[in-house]
Every structure is written in structure tokens, then in C-alpha cells.
Design an enzyme around this catalytic site. Structure first.
Site, short mmCIF file in Angstrom:
data_model
loop_
_atom_site.label_atom_id
_atom_site.label_comp_id
_atom_site.label_asym_id
_atom_site.label_seq_id
_atom_site.Cartn_x
_atom_site.Cartn_y
_atom_site.Cartn_z
N ASP A 171 1.43 2.28 19.29
CA ASP A 171 1.63 2.48 17.85
C ASP A 171 0.30 2.70 17.13
O ASP A 171 -0.20 1.82 16.46
CB ASP A 171 2.33 1.25 17.27
CG ASP A 171 2.82 1.51 15.88
OD1 ASP A 171 3.23 0.54 15.21
OD2 ASP A 171 2.78 2.67 15.46
N GLU A 218 -3.50 2.82 9.30
CA GLU A 218 -2.78 1.53 9.36
C GLU A 218 -3.53 0.52 10.23
O GLU A 218 -3.69 -0.64 9.87
CB GLU A 218 -1.39 1.77 9.93
CG GLU A 218 -0.64 0.50 10.21
CD GLU A 218 0.76 0.74 10.76
OE1 GLU A 218 1.18 1.91 10.91
OE2 GLU A 218 1.43 -0.27 11.01
N GLU A 249 13.25 -0.48 15.35
CA GLU A 249 12.81 -1.47 14.34
C GLU A 249 13.91 -1.74 13.32
O GLU A 249 13.68 -1.74 12.11
CB GLU A 249 11.51 -1.00 13.67
CG GLU A 249 10.38 -0.92 14.67
CD GLU A 249 9.03 -0.56 14.04
OE1 GLU A 249 8.01 -0.92 14.64
OE2 GLU A 249 9.02 0.07 12.96
O1 GCW Z 1 3.40 2.15 12.70
C1 GCW Z 1 4.46 1.23 12.67
C2 GCW Z 1 4.45 0.63 11.31
C3 GCW Z 1 5.75 0.72 10.55
C4 GCW Z 1 6.34 2.11 10.76
C5 GCW Z 1 6.69 2.24 12.23
C6 GCW Z 1 7.14 3.68 12.55
C7 GCW Z 1 7.55 3.47 9.20
O2 GCW Z 1 4.01 -0.72 11.37
O3 GCW Z 1 5.45 0.49 9.18
O4 GCW Z 1 7.52 2.27 9.98
O5 GCW Z 1 5.62 1.93 13.09
O6 GCW Z 1 6.29 4.46 13.00
O7 GCW Z 1 8.31 3.97 12.34
#
Ligand code: GCW
Length: 666
Positions: free
Chosen positions: A353, A381, A274
């Protein structure tokens, strides 16, 4: 902003009101953890029956056998497992015996939990040894005081690019020690701006002070590290892990850092993910990157925890071959056995995720010669952001008990990350924290069960999600039958309810992009994140079988064949692994489309039941807790309807197939 004591709120207990004096007997050691154990006992015992216990250096038992608790003896002795303790109660004396002072501390918190729950203490004989070696929290806190995916207020570690060390730090350490947490990463894995300077002397005084408070409660401080720090600190023009200059830089830097912060446990790294920098920039592998850092921290017993959340976040949504779910496996399987023994790969519970439901990450069971940690998310989240109650311990239990079939026995995820499978000591589990500086620490009062539960599960993986929930409820809200029954109903039904009104069958991502809150069925359908449901007018789901992306075959048999076959695939993941017609008949006899309608109506009905049962607790809970939870349940009642109606309407319009029960769909 003031703060509450969460599950360490000690209140007067009826059973001990007529207790006599209690003596706390302990060897007069200089050990900070023993001192903190004694002061915790003092604080609790005074609250429980209103009298100050007597402190007494070690001596023989003088109890007169009154049948009440007369003394609590803390004994350091040989032969116990690290961090473990033996808790016994006989003839009015309770003995907590351990081979290290962390065991004493954990034994004291165990005893206090029993007193909070008003459990019998006579004829007690309890041996506890931690299931997971590393029991960690990852805080995605930024230096400016914001928290990435934080839903409980601002950070209590940082504000205006300064490190905070104050009485909240101490209460935090007590809360963590009380649930057996022994490692905390205080800053966001997306290490940016000032956070890169956490390894410079700009912050070392405060970090040293914080690490000492943590150390007094058996907690090692960890930091998230910027892989490109040498460059971003303006000292080198590259970060190639095979460059002698870069390796030297890290060795010098780590000596400075560990000299300044002796109780530092090591670093957590998010690299080549990312947009974060990493070894790929230099054509190197993640083993090259991790091992360079591992060598630099080894002289100080430091650990490098390296995240496997590596995927192509610039995918073309038209591309049906690229599968984000494969990325962690594809990026790391070739590196098995190449990491130093003080490197640990931290792997999310699922390949995508932290969705409401995912298959277990295929790296678990594939990596046979690598230290591994499980990463779960207590921060909600994608599971309601602490505005919906969603108790996640049942999910974490499912993950830990998942059989990988990598070997005849000891093949579950729990066996791997506890060290049982490969006899490793650098392993365990981490949760992305759901905390913030709200007075109740977790936004939703009931979200504290996820924080409390994660710690208790990591220490005692054999506990059931229900036992943990029951423990938390009774400790936090006292012994009231109706309160316990109601809150247990709410917690234990909340994950299933949330999945019913937001999913179905392994489909996630139907959320508003970026915020990840609230229904938006196509929110992530035409973007670069690899997060598609592929719904059309005939069906829905992603073909990950051998005819599709082949992801299903990354698992060992019999998992691979089961996932690969529409007929045998576990139905809760059917649409994760296959593209299925709406008219497909599930084992329940329902079609997929009718399952979607039914579950979304059912999910809302469960929330309505939660609300009506909770209302009856008025007067049984502290007023402000009752008010806060009532307000969030009211929002959840309304918002779960929004989820239900948007998803049902979307699939009704897409498929043209009406609801058999003729309910209102728009
Ligand atoms: O869960 C997702 C989130 C990001 C997070 C990333 C990760 C810290 O949207 O906010 O970044 O993955 O786990 O690194």
C-alpha cells in the site's frame, strides 16, 4: 479561498520583449478544444511579451522572415496518432499539426512550456504521441468536502454534499490538460452516503456542467461507484451480479446517467476491500461484478476500472502463513481473460500500500489477457504527507521499467500499461491526487512536482525523472541557475532521504496507525492489517521465500529465484522478502544493524543540506513561496530527527548492538 496558477503562471519573458505582432492562425472551427487552445495561447503570449496576439482564420503564410516568431498556425490534418501532435518552427512560423483537437491542445501546451523555459523555437521539429492511452487522476474527495489522505486543504469538487463548479474547476481543467491528463475521477473510491447519489439526478446538472468544462480540455469525467448502489439507494434488496433484476437495474440506471452526463468516461470501483461491498457478498467473482457493470456501460463507450486492492484486513497478527502481499495476486490471477474488453484492472505499484519502497505488484507479468492500469500515489500518505518533500517520479520510473520476464520482449510494467505488450487500448496509469483547495493546490509547493511529473510521465514515459523535475522548476520559477540547481538537488535527493530516515531495506509501516504520519515502529505490528516487520532481538523482516509465505515465487524467473534467495535478493528489498539477523553482512560490508544506524543519520544529513541550500534562494523566489517552503523544510528537519532517533533507539534497544561510530542513540 483564492488560488494560484501553479505551473501555468505566465510571466514576462525577456527574449520576446522586442517581438512584433504574433498572429494565431487557425481553421475557424466550432471545436471547444481548439477555442480553448487559442485562448490559452492568447493568455500566455500576452503575459510573455505584453501584447495581444492577432487572431486570424486560416490563410497562407505572410511572414516577412524577421527571425522572430510571427505566427502560430493550428492545423487539423489526417494521419497523426490520436492525441499526438507535430510541432514545427520555421521562418518565423510555428505550426502545430494534429489529427484531433486534443492533439492541438497538447501541442499548444508543449509550445507554451517551451516559451516558459525560453527555449529556441526556430528550426523546431517535434513529434509527440502519448505513451499511455489513459492518463488519469483519482481524487479521494468526499462529498462533505473532506479528502481521504488529503494534505492540501479541502476538496474543490465538493462542499456540504454539493458539487462545486466554478472558476477553480476551469483552472483545474487547464492545469490537467497542460500535463496531458485525459481522465479524472472526482470522488473517493470509498463511496459512502451522498456519494452513492452521484449516479442519480440529484447531482446530474452540476456533473454535466463539470463534464463539459473537462471536455473542453480533453478530459473525461469518471466517478467512483458504490457496488451496492441498488441497495443503498433503496431500490433493490440485493446486488447479486448474476441476478437478472440487478443487471436490469444497472442497465436502466446507466442509461439515465449517460443521457444526463454525455462526457462521462465510466466508473472506478473499489469492491470487497476494506469493508466496501462487492460481489463476494453474493458468492460471485470480481469478473461477475465488473462484467455486469461493463455490459451496462458498453452502449455509451463507458469503461469500468476495477481495483485489485483486495485483501483480508482482519488478519490475526500471530498468523505467519497469511500474507497480505499475496492477496491481490491470489484474488485475481484465476480471473485472467474473464473480463470484458471495457473492463480495466487497476493495480497498485506494489502488493501492500504505497510504502516508501515495495516490490512491483506480482499481477504485473502474471495477467496476460486482461486490460491493466498502474495505480500510484502522488498523495504522500506514507511519504511525508506533503509536509516532507518527497519527489516520487524516480519511484514511478523504477516501477514502469521493471522487467517481469513474462515474455521475450515488451515485458516491462510500462509495456503492459501502455498497451505495447498486449496491443490493448484500454490501459494506462492513474495517480491518487495530492491536490486540495490550498492556494498552491498541493500543500507543499514542491509537491506540485509530483502532480506535474505524473502527467508528464504518463504522456512521455521516456522522460527521466530529472528532466521532468528540471522542466517543472524552470517553468514554475523561471530561468535562474542557482534556483534550478538547488531545487533539483532537493527534489532528486528527497525520496532517497525519506527512505533512509524512515525505512530500511523494504520495511514500511512503522507509522502511527490510521494517520500514517510520524514514527511508531510497532504501530502496525500487532494488528489486523497484515503489515508486520517481525523484528525480534536477533533480526528483522518477513520470510516471503519458499520457506515462508511463498510470495517470492509469484514472479517469473529470474525474479523469483533472486527474491527467494537471501544472497541474491536485491538489497533494497531484503527485509521485505526475508527475516534477516542484525549481524548479517550486506554487500557494502556493513551489517544490517549498522546499515540501519548509518542510513538514518545520513537521511537527516541530506535534509540539513536541503535546508542550508534552500536558504540561499531568499530573494530569488516569490516571497510567499520562500516562506512556505522554508517552514515545511524546518518541520522536515525536526521530524526527520524524530524518525532517526526513534528508529535507531528502537533497534539499538532490541538488538543490544551499539553503533560502530558511537553516535548518540537513546
Ligand atoms: O492507501 C490506503 C489508505 C486508504 C485508502 C485505501 C485504498 C481510499 O489508507 O485511505 O482508501 O488504501 O487505496 O483504497
Amino acid at each position: 479561498m483564492g488560488f494560484e496558477q501553479a505551473w501555468l503562471t505566465y510571466t514576462k519573458k525577456t527574449d520576446y520583449s522586442d517581438a512584433g505582432e504574433i498572429r494565431i492562425i487557425y481553421a475557424d472551427v466550432k471545436d471547444e478544444l481548439v477555442r480553448n487552445s487559442v485562448s490559452e495561447l492568447q493568455r500566455a503570449l500576452k503575459a510573455f511579451y505584453g501584447k495581444e496576439p492577432i487572431l486570424q482564420p486560416d490563410s497562407e503564410n505572410k511572414n516577412n522572415g524577421s527571425g522572430k516568431i510571427e505566427s502560430i498556425r493550428l492545423v487539423l490534418s489526417e494521419g497523426r496518432k490520436a492525441e499526438g501532435y507535430l510541432l514545427t518552427g520555421k521562418n518565423g512560423e510555428i505550426i502545430i499539426e494534429a489529427s484531433d483537437s486534443k492533439g492541438i491542445l497538447y501541442g499548444v501546451f508543449d509550445l507554451i512550456r517551451r516559451m516558459q523555459r525560453e527555449e529556441p523555437l526556430e528550426n523546431l521539429e517535434v513529434l509527440k504521441e502519448p505513451g499511455m492511452p489513459l492518463r488519469m487522476l483519482n481524487h479521494w474527495d468526499n462529498m462533505d468536502g473532506s479528502i481521504e489522505r488529503g494534505y492540501s486543504g479541502e476538496s474543490f469538487f465538493f462542499k456540504n454534499n454539493e458539487v462545486l463548479v466554478d472558476d477553480r474547476t476551469v483552472t483545474y481543467a487547464r492545469l490537467m490538460a497542460s500535463i496531458g491528463i485525459n481522465g479524472v475521477v472526482i470522488n473517493n473510491v470509498n463511496v459512502k452516503d451522498s456519494a452513492t447519489y452521484l449516479i442519480t439526478d440529484r447531482y446530474s446538472d452540476k456533473l454535466k456542467a463539470m463534464s463539459e468544462i473537462f471536455g473542453g480540455y480533453g478530459i473525461k469525467l469518471f466517478l467512483s461507484l458504490n457496488y451496492a448502489a441498488p441497495v443503498e439507494l433503496g431500490e433493490l434488496d440485493g446486488a447479486d451480479p448474476l441476478s437478472e433484476e440487478v443487471r436490469r437495474w444497472w442497465k436502466d440506471r446507466m442509461k439515465i446517467v449517460f443521457d444526463a452526463i454525455p462526457n462521462l468516461g465510466g466508473f472506478l470501483i473499489k469492491a470487497d476491500s476494506e469493508g466496501r461491498p462487492g460481489p463476494f457478498t453474493y458468492g460471485r467473482t470480481h469478473a461477475d461484478g465488473a462484467n455486469m457493470l461493463a455490459e451496462a456501460v458498453r452502449p455509451y463507450g463507458g469503461l469500468i476500472i476495477w481495483r485489485c486492492f483486495v485483501y483480508n484486513c482482519r488478519q490475526d497478527w500471530r498468523d505467519r502463513k497469511t500474507d497480505r502481499a499475496r492477496s491481490g495476486y491470489d484474488n485475481f490471477i484465476g480471473l485472467d481473460g474473464q473480463f470484458h474488453d471495457n473492463v480495466i484492472l487497476q493495480i497498485k505499484n506494489g502488493p501492500m500500500d504505497f510504502q516508501v519502497r515495495e516490490p512491483v505488484h506480482p499481477l504485473f507479468g502474471a495477467l496476460m489477457k486482461t486490460n491493466q492500469m498502474l495505480e500510484v500515489q502522488a498523495a504522500q500518505e506514507y511519504t511525508g504527507q506533503q509536509r516532507h518533500v518527497c519527489y516520487l517520479i524516480p519511484m514511478f520510473k523504477e516501477v514502469l521499467s521493471f522487467r517481469t520476464y513474462m515474455q521475450k520482449e515488451m515485458d516491462t510494467v510500462g509495456d503492459i500499461v501502455s498497451g505495447k505488450a498486449f496491443h490493448q487500448k484500454n490501459c494506462g496509469m492513474a495517480a491518487v491526487a495530492n491536490t486540495g483547495n490550498d492556494e498552491n493546490w498541493t500543500g507543499h509547493d514542491l509537491a506540485a512536482a509530483n502532480l506535474y511529473g505524473f502527467g508528464r510521465l504518463a504522456f512521455e514515459p521516456e522522460l527521466s525523472a530529472e528532466e521532468i523535475a528540471g522542466e517543472w522548476i524552470r517553468i514554475t520559477y523561471g530561468r535562474d541557475e542557482q534556483t534550478e540547481r538547488t531545487l533539483l538537488f532537493i527534489l532528486m535527493n528527497s525520496w532517497p532521504a525519506y527512505e533512509k530516515y524512515t525505512s530500511p531495506l523494504g520495511i514500511g509501516w512503522m507509522v502511527n496507525p490510521g494517520f500514517h504520519y510520524g514514527p511508531n515502529v510497532d504501530g502496525y505490528e500487532y494488528d489486523r492489517w497484515g503489515t508486520y516487520h517481525r523484528a525480534d532481538h536477533l533480526g528483522i523482516g518477513v520470510d516471503r521465500s519458499h520457506e515462508g509465505t511463498g510470495y517470492a515465487l509469484l514472479y517469473h524467473e529470474p525474479n523469483a529465484s533472486a527474491y527467494d534467495d537471501k544472497e541474491k535478493c536485491p538489497e533494497e528489498l531484503l527485509l521485505f522478502f526475508h527475516h534477516i539477523p542484525y549481524t548479517w553482512q550486506l554487500k557494502t560490508g556493513k551489517t544490517v544493524i549498522q546499515h540501519i544506524y548509518d542510513t538514518h543519520f545520513e537521511g537527516v544529513e541530506i535534509v540539513d543540506e536541503m535546508v542550508s541550500r534552500f536558504e540561499k534562494l531568499h530573494g530569488k523566489l516569490p516571497e510567499k513561496v520562500y516562506e512556505r517552503v522554508t517552514a515545511r523544510l524546518a518541520h522536515q528537519k525536526e521530524h526527520s530527527r524524530e524518525w532517526r532517533d526513534q528508529i535507531n533507539s528502537y533497534f539499538y534497544r532490541k538488538s543490544g548492538i551499539p553503533d560502530e561510530k558511537g553516535r548518540k542513540i537513546y
